[in-house]
Design a protein around this motif. Structure first.
Motif, PDB file in Angstrom:
ATOM      1  N   GLY A 129      22.404  53.717  17.515  1.00 39.96           N
ATOM      2  CA  GLY A 129      22.788  52.467  16.870  1.00 39.96           C
ATOM      3  C   GLY A 129      22.437  51.233  17.670  1.00 39.96           C
ATOM      4  N   ALA A 130      21.548  51.363  18.667  1.00 38.31           N
ATOM      5  CA  ALA A 130      21.253  50.231  19.551  1.00 38.31           C
ATOM      6  C   ALA A 130      20.638  49.045  18.821  1.00 38.31           C
ATOM      7  CB  ALA A 130      20.350  50.672  20.704  1.00 38.31           C
ATOM      8  N   ASP A 131      19.881  49.275  17.738  1.00 38.50           N
ATOM      9  CA  ASP A 131      19.352  48.153  16.953  1.00 38.50           C
ATOM     10  C   ASP A 131      20.495  47.321  16.391  1.00 38.50           C
ATOM     11  OD1 ASP A 131      16.381  48.185  16.713  1.00 38.50           O
ATOM     12  OD2 ASP A 131      16.728  50.217  15.985  1.00 38.50           O
ATOM     13  N   GLY A 132      21.462  47.999  15.799  1.00 37.95           N
ATOM     14  CA  GLY A 132      22.596  47.294  15.214  1.00 37.95           C
ATOM     15  C   GLY A 132      23.464  46.629  16.260  1.00 37.95           C
ATOM     16  N   ILE A 133      23.620  47.269  17.419  1.00 37.65           N
ATOM     17  CA  ILE A 133      24.405  46.674  18.502  1.00 37.65           C
ATOM     18  C   ILE A 133      23.692  45.427  19.016  1.00 37.65           C
ATOM     19  CG2 ILE A 133      25.230  47.052  20.857  1.00 37.65           C
ATOM     20  CD1 ILE A 133      25.701  50.015  19.997  1.00 37.65           C
ATOM     21  N   PHE A 134      22.360  45.452  19.057  1.00 34.37           N
ATOM     22  CA  PHE A 134      21.564  44.281  19.456  1.00 34.37           C
ATOM     23  C   PHE A 134      21.852  43.110  18.515  1.00 34.37           C
ATOM     24  CE2 PHE A 134      17.179  42.284  19.008  1.00 34.37           C
ATOM     25  CZ  PHE A 134      17.281  41.490  20.152  1.00 34.37           C
ATOM     26  N   ILE A 135      21.838  43.378  17.209  1.00 33.37           N
ATOM     27  CA  ILE A 135      22.119  42.311  16.243  1.00 33.37           C
ATOM     28  C   ILE A 135      23.561  41.847  16.372  1.00 33.37           C
ATOM     29  CG2 ILE A 135      22.321  41.799  13.782  1.00 33.37           C
ATOM     30  CD1 ILE A 135      19.744  43.314  13.375  1.00 33.37           C
TER      31      ILE A 135
END
Length: 158
Positions: A129-135
């Motif tokens: 989920g790192a993409d979503g955590i980045f956002i």
């Protein structure tokens, strides 16, 4: 548009490599895609036009690919019992960002650089989920104008 292929994955789903590349970018906007994603023609132009028209710092889509049984943890590490409907989910709340692979977004490069890019110290269970955590980090650590597009399928995960 400038395309830069980075064949190295370098652990943690490639996010350390993305952070290294992020430091080198000097364009107005940036987006990252995995090699197994398909981008429809003119998807980035569509997102950039939306960003320019509304003076937005971040534009993302509410129709996102969901990985069943992978992103089942909350940011604090507790198990999330709620269910998503694979393979795609409508993102109705920002709270679900860390559980979904977010491919449909662009962000102003300077803001992405200012937040430090993707977290690389995530527990293994949160790495997908790192993409979503980045956002999530971008929205909460920066003063941003954010736009969420309704049900636009711009990218597909194969």
């Amino acid at each position: 548009l400038i395309y830069d292929e980075s064949p190295e994955r370098i652990g943690l789903w490639g996010f350390p490599n993305r952070n290294r590349k992020l430091k080198e970018i000097n364009s107005d906007y940036v987006a990252f895609q995995s090699g197994d994603n398909y981008v429809i023609p003119k998807a980035y132009e569509f997102l950039m036009n939306a960003a320019e028209k509304e003076s937005l710092d971040l534009v993302y889509c509410d129709l996102l690919h969901n990985y069943p049984n992978i992103n089942s943890y909350n940011l604090d590490g507790t198990i999330d019992k709620s269910k998503f409907s694979p393979p795609y989910t409508l993102l109705e709340s920002e709270l679900a960002l860390n559980k979904i692979d977010i491919s449909n977004y662009i962000v102003k490069t300077k803001l992405a650089q200012a937040v430090g890019g993707f977290r690389t110290n995530l527990p293994e269970r949160l790495q997908p989920g790192a993409d979503g955590i980045f956002i999530h980090d971008l929205i909460h650590k920066q003063q941003m104008k954010v736009g969420k597009l309704k049900s636009q399928v711009l990218f597909c995960h194969n």
